[in-house]
Scaffold this active site. Structure first.
Site, PDB file in Angstrom:
ATOM      1  N   ASN A 163       4.334   8.817  -1.421  1.00  0.00           N
ATOM      2  CA  ASN A 163       4.109   8.988   0.012  1.00  0.00           C
ATOM      3  C   ASN A 163       3.421   7.719   0.522  1.00  0.00           C
ATOM      4  O   ASN A 163       2.514   7.215  -0.137  1.00  0.00           O
ATOM      5  CB  ASN A 163       3.199  10.192   0.244  1.00  0.00           C
ATOM      6  CG  ASN A 163       3.439  10.930   1.550  1.00  0.00           C
ATOM      7  OD1 ASN A 163       3.564  12.150   1.554  1.00  0.00           O
ATOM      8  ND2 ASN A 163       3.487  10.227   2.663  1.00  0.00           N
ATOM      9  N   SER A 164       3.830   7.209   1.688  1.00  0.00           N
ATOM     10  CA  SER A 164       3.311   5.898   2.074  1.00  0.00           C
ATOM     11  C   SER A 164       3.343   5.665   3.573  1.00  0.00           C
ATOM     12  O   SER A 164       4.214   6.165   4.286  1.00  0.00           O
ATOM     13  CB  SER A 164       4.135   4.802   1.392  1.00  0.00           C
ATOM     14  OG  SER A 164       3.718   3.519   1.786  1.00  0.00           O
ATOM     15  N   ASP A 199       0.818  -1.211   0.000  1.00  0.00           N
ATOM     16  CA  ASP A 199       0.000   0.000   0.000  1.00  0.00           C
ATOM     17  C   ASP A 199       0.848   1.256   0.000  1.00  0.00           C
ATOM     18  O   ASP A 199       1.781   1.390   0.795  1.00  0.00           O
ATOM     19  CB  ASP A 199      -0.927   0.022   1.220  1.00  0.00           C
ATOM     20  CG  ASP A 199      -2.050  -0.975   1.105  1.00  0.00           C
ATOM     21  OD1 ASP A 199      -2.619  -1.065   0.007  1.00  0.00           O
ATOM     22  OD2 ASP A 199      -2.358  -1.659   2.085  1.00  0.00           O
ATOM     23  N   THR A 200       0.489   2.201  -0.873  1.00  0.00           N
ATOM     24  CA  THR A 200       1.164   3.492  -0.937  1.00  0.00           C
ATOM     25  C   THR A 200       0.352   4.378  -1.863  1.00  0.00           C
ATOM     26  O   THR A 200      -0.672   3.974  -2.393  1.00  0.00           O
ATOM     27  CB  THR A 200       2.611   3.319  -1.445  1.00  0.00           C
ATOM     28  OG1 THR A 200       3.289   4.564  -1.328  1.00  0.00           O
ATOM     29  CG2 THR A 200       2.647   2.889  -2.888  1.00  0.00           C
ATOM     30  N   THR A 201       0.812   5.621  -2.070  1.00  0.00           N
ATOM     31  CA  THR A 201       0.142   6.477  -3.041  1.00  0.00           C
ATOM     32  C   THR A 201       1.190   7.197  -3.867  1.00  0.00           C
ATOM     33  O   THR A 201       2.186   7.696  -3.332  1.00  0.00           O
ATOM     34  CB  THR A 201      -0.807   7.474  -2.358  1.00  0.00           C
ATOM     35  OG1 THR A 201      -1.602   8.144  -3.343  1.00  0.00           O
ATOM     36  CG2 THR A 201      -0.058   8.508  -1.531  1.00  0.00           C
TER      37      THR A 201
END
Length: 530
Positions: A367-368, A349-351
């Site tokens: 960003n994560s 999971d991250t963005t």
């Protein structure tokens, strides 16, 4: 490959001025608004990252880490910033081995490392941007205070985290309103996070790393059995780094250096450059096989050689040389899959988000919190969910990635940027744990070897190799599945759009300066251009 409108789906978004792409529409709007107010690509990315910390709280937030690559149009230089926090000074591998642990836990207080994102937000805005941090946090503050509407993909991710969030009282209070996981279409408010954002708007990053917020963060971790201290937070600084790079098909591709896995993406490209992928079916077994075999070799090096360069020597120059790539290429059989040795254990999971402004500056930003909702610990009264990035360490004695005080773990999150003949060619990324180097290589092959548009490349079926399993999205032809199995791959066929294959965002600069943007349908987001 067919293109719209006959194929359906999303269209590539075009513009001549500013452009943004990210995984949530509200964050994309925040980026465009900043560009309209005179901000540049970095400002837009910081505003989007802060907004995503509110509207997609399981993937990213102030309790996590961040990295960026920036292309400066007037000089042609590419700079990198590393916002990776280290392990607490009071923890080391031997201490955990003495506690009876043989490997790092996945969640909880022992996995919390210093969050680097907020310091990077401010440093990026001050050193590279045009607008103050307070302005860039305004959209995030509004959504935290007034509420945001839970998006569909975000809602699905949230559903899987209920059990984790119930283990921490502050996390349950923040993220399980009424004791339940919010549903898509539901309004969600974060008053504690809004108060934290208000403090940051007034006092900047120092108000996060020192004072009451820092005390609450450190206390919450210690009460949960961890070692993070106020001193650990106060000492943290962003590191400005020289990006690493390689040439692929006439394009210069940049990544953040170790301790990130960006070096694996570049190794894969170096290996694949020696094969004529363009002559292969873009959905065929031949292409997939070569990409998977290149991944195995690159991840072997990642596992055995890469750690925090402040603590160990990483042979970056050798690993990125064309001669080394040629030697690795000789290990690949065109007919048979190689075996797989012990794999890394990396989350998903991250963005990722990116922007290009009117002047032609480009920013690639990631960003994560690492795994969804990170450690599962929220600092009481702050709304800040703390990352579990320390889970990426090993407790193996003498390993380059062995846990040590102040050391940064091997990092999954990697932004990417590419130039051609010194001009910006693209900002791009494919979020999702160990999928990221694989996704970077697949996306670039789609763009360069197969001539796809940005949206076609984001839409295109992807594959994900992890351990012994090769996951193919369900849109691959049956003949590809059968042939890969005959070659020795342990193929699993997933849904048409599978979460483990990551989420891509990309902005290409075309002839005449046209911005061409794609945003992954596997996420809630969109691309917008002026």
């Amino acid at each position: 490959m067919p293109i719209r409108p006959d194929a359906g789906g999303r269209s590539t978004v075009y513009g001549m001025r500013g452009a943004v792409a990210c995984e949530h529409p509200q964050a994309a709007l925040a980026g465009i608004r900043v560009l309209e107010e005179g901000g540049n690509a970095v400002d837009a990315c910081v505003a989007m990252a802060a907004t995503l910390a509110v509207v997609a709280p399981m993937t990213t937030g102030m309790g996590g880490d961040a990295f960026l690559l920036f292309y400066e149009a007037k000089s042609g230089r590419v700079v990198g910033a590393c916002g990776a926090g280290g392990a607490p000074r009071g923890i080391d591998a031997q201490k955990l081995r003495d506690m009876g642990l043989s490997r790092m836990p996945d969640r909880g207080a022992l996995t919390v490392t210093v969050p680097g994102a907020v310091r990077l937000w401010e440093d990026a805005a001050r050193e590279l941007g045009r607008l103050p941090l307070g302005r860039l946090l305004e959209n995030a503050l509004r959504y935290a205070r007034e509420g945001c509407i839970v998006a569909e993909v975000v809602g699905r991710y949230w559903e899987t985290a209920g059990e984790l969030l119930r283990k921490d009282e502050a996390a349950a209070r923040c993220f399980l309103p009424g004791g339940r996981v919010p549903r898509a279409g539901q309004r969600f408010l974060q008053p504690d996070l809004a108060r934290t954002l208000e403090v940051l708007c007034e006092g900047g990053a120092d108000a996060f790393y020192e004072g009451e917020i820092a005390r609450r963060i450190a206390r919450s971790v210690r009460e949960a059995g961890g070692f993070l201290s106020e001193g650990d937070l106060a000492e943290h600084q962003t590191e400005w780094v020289e990006p690493i790079s390689t040439d692929y098909r006439g394009v210069r591709v940049y990544e953040i250096p170790p301790p990130t896995q960006g070096i694996a993406a570049l190794e894969m490209l170096g290996i694949l450059e020696g094969f004529e992928l363009a002559e292969l079916d873009p959905l065929g077994a031949g292409r997939v096989h070569l990409e998977v075999e290149a991944k195995k070799l690159a991840f072997r090096d990642l596992r055995e050689r890469v750690g925090d360069p402040d603590f160990c020597e990483v042979p970056v120059e050798r690993m990125l040389s064309k001669e080394y790539a040629a030697g690795l290429r000789e290990e690949i059989s065109r007919e048979r899959a190689a075996g797989v040795s012990r794999e890394l254990s990396l989350g998903s999971d991250t963005t990722y988000l990116c922007a290009v402004d009117e002047e032609g500056n480009g920013c690639s930003f990631i960003n994560s919190l690492y795994k969804g909702f990170g450690s599962g610990i929220v600092a009481g009264g702050t709304g800040v969910c703390l990352q579990n990035r320390g889970a990426c360490f090993t407790l193996e004695e003498g390993h380059p990635n062995e846990l040590a005080p102040g050391k940064r773990p091997l990092h999954t999150i990697i932004p990417a940027l590419a130039t051609r003949e010194g001009a910006l060619w693209a900002v791009f990324g494919v979020m999702g744990g160990p999928m990221q180097p694989q996704g970077h290589a697949q996306l670039l092959a789609d763009l360069l070897d197969y001539g796809m548009s940005p949206q076609e490349a984001a839409d295109h079926p992807r594959h994900f190799h992890d351990g012994e399993t090769l996951l193919l999205e369900g849109r691959y032809p049956e003949r590809t599945v059968e042939e890969l199995r005959r070659m020795g791959h342990a193929v699993e066929v997933g849904p048409d759009y599978a979460v483990p294959t990551g989420g891509a965002q990309v902005i290409r600069i075309l002839e005449g300066g046209v911005r061409a943007c794609g945003s992954d349908p596997r996420k809630d987001g969109c691309a917008l251009a002026q």
